[in-house]
Write a protein that holds these residues in place. Structure first.
Motif, mmCIF file in Angstrom:
data_model
loop_
_atom_site.group_PDB
_atom_site.id
_atom_site.type_symbol
_atom_site.label_atom_id
_atom_site.label_comp_id
_atom_site.label_asym_id
_atom_site.label_seq_id
_atom_site.Cartn_x
_atom_site.Cartn_y
_atom_site.Cartn_z
ATOM 1 N N GLU A 143 0.521 -1.670 0.167
ATOM 2 C CA GLU A 143 0.053 0.143 -0.145
ATOM 3 C C GLU A 143 0.852 1.241 -0.613
ATOM 4 O O GLU A 143 0.513 2.401 -0.831
ATOM 5 C CB GLU A 143 -0.656 -0.413 1.141
ATOM 6 N N VAL A 144 1.769 1.351 0.937
ATOM 7 C CA VAL A 144 3.137 2.265 0.712
ATOM 8 C C VAL A 144 3.455 2.555 -0.452
ATOM 9 O O VAL A 144 3.306 4.030 -1.200
ATOM 10 C CB VAL A 144 3.983 2.660 1.877
ATOM 11 N N ILE A 145 3.835 1.091 -1.608
ATOM 12 C CA ILE A 145 4.455 1.672 -2.667
ATOM 13 C C ILE A 145 3.167 2.291 -3.541
ATOM 14 O O ILE A 145 3.777 3.045 -4.612
ATOM 15 C CB ILE A 145 5.406 0.649 -2.908
ATOM 16 N N ARG A 146 2.261 1.722 -3.475
ATOM 17 C CA ARG A 146 1.112 2.626 -4.149
ATOM 18 C C ARG A 146 0.640 3.597 -4.301
ATOM 19 O O ARG A 146 0.077 4.446 -4.984
ATOM 20 C CB ARG A 146 -0.309 1.494 -4.303
ATOM 21 N N VAL A 147 0.577 4.469 -2.746
ATOM 22 C CA VAL A 147 0.454 5.442 -2.815
ATOM 23 C C VAL A 147 1.736 6.770 -2.753
ATOM 24 O O VAL A 147 1.777 7.671 -3.836
ATOM 25 C CB VAL A 147 0.063 5.730 -1.098
ATOM 26 N N TYR A 148 3.087 6.023 -3.081
ATOM 27 C CA TYR A 148 3.588 6.821 -3.318
ATOM 28 C C TYR A 148 3.959 7.228 -4.995
ATOM 29 O O TYR A 148 4.098 7.763 -5.301
ATOM 30 C CB TYR A 148 5.108 5.954 -3.084
ATOM 31 N N ASN A 149 3.039 5.908 -5.455
ATOM 32 C CA ASN A 149 3.843 5.618 -7.280
ATOM 33 C C ASN A 149 2.406 6.880 -7.667
ATOM 34 O O ASN A 149 2.259 7.230 -8.606
ATOM 35 C CB ASN A 149 2.679 4.075 -7.731
ATOM 36 N N GLU A 150 1.474 6.703 -7.124
ATOM 37 C CA GLU A 150 0.017 7.302 -7.239
ATOM 38 C C GLU A 150 0.075 8.801 -6.685
ATOM 39 O O GLU A 150 0.044 9.822 -7.719
ATOM 40 C CB GLU A 150 -0.993 6.577 -6.599
ATOM 41 N N GLN A 151 1.206 9.875 -5.688
ATOM 42 C CA GLN A 151 1.640 10.112 -5.669
ATOM 43 C C GLN A 151 1.969 11.138 -7.016
ATOM 44 O O GLN A 151 1.789 12.112 -7.154
ATOM 45 C CB GLN A 151 1.540 10.693 -4.542
ATOM 46 N N ALA A 152 3.375 10.096 -7.353
ATOM 47 C CA ALA A 152 4.345 10.187 -8.051
ATOM 48 C C ALA A 152 4.011 10.685 -9.799
ATOM 49 O O ALA A 152 4.306 11.591 -10.055
ATOM 50 C CB ALA A 152 5.371 9.474 -8.222
ATOM 51 N N ALA A 153 2.662 10.111 -9.977
ATOM 52 C CA ALA A 153 1.971 10.153 -10.636
ATOM 53 C C ALA A 153 1.035 11.345 -11.133
ATOM 54 O O ALA A 153 1.398 12.072 -12.188
ATOM 55 C CB ALA A 153 0.914 9.274 -11.484
#
Length: 88
Positions: A77-87
């Protein structure tokens, strides 16, 4: 999904959000514990590499030889949230 963590001076909103996810984000919980808040910048750095095992180990605790299931789920979930924010 926008971060709901209470902002700590010097910490980015993304750090706060990832710390909250690592701490166990749930309805009504608005901030991470002190231990998880201290891990915030490290979580951002590790999530940027996509290293799920490293994120899970950080969440679970350094003394453990392998991360528990709950921490592996939080790491994803941390990685998913990070990727969502980075995009964004």
């Amino acid at each position: 999904m926008s971060p709901t963590a209470t902002i700590t001076p010097g910490a980015s909103a993304l750090e706060q959000h990832l710390a909250l996810v690592a701490c166990g984000q749930r309805p009504g919980k608005t901030q991470a514990c002190d231990s998880c808040r201290r891990k915030g910048s490290g979580l951002v750095n590790m999530a940027s590499t996509g290293a799920a095992d490293a994120v899970a180990a950080t969440i679970c605790g350094i003394a453990k030889t392998s991360s528990c299931h709950d921490c592996k789920v939080k790491a994803a979930e941390v990685i998913r949230v990070y990727n969502e924010q980075a995009a964004a």
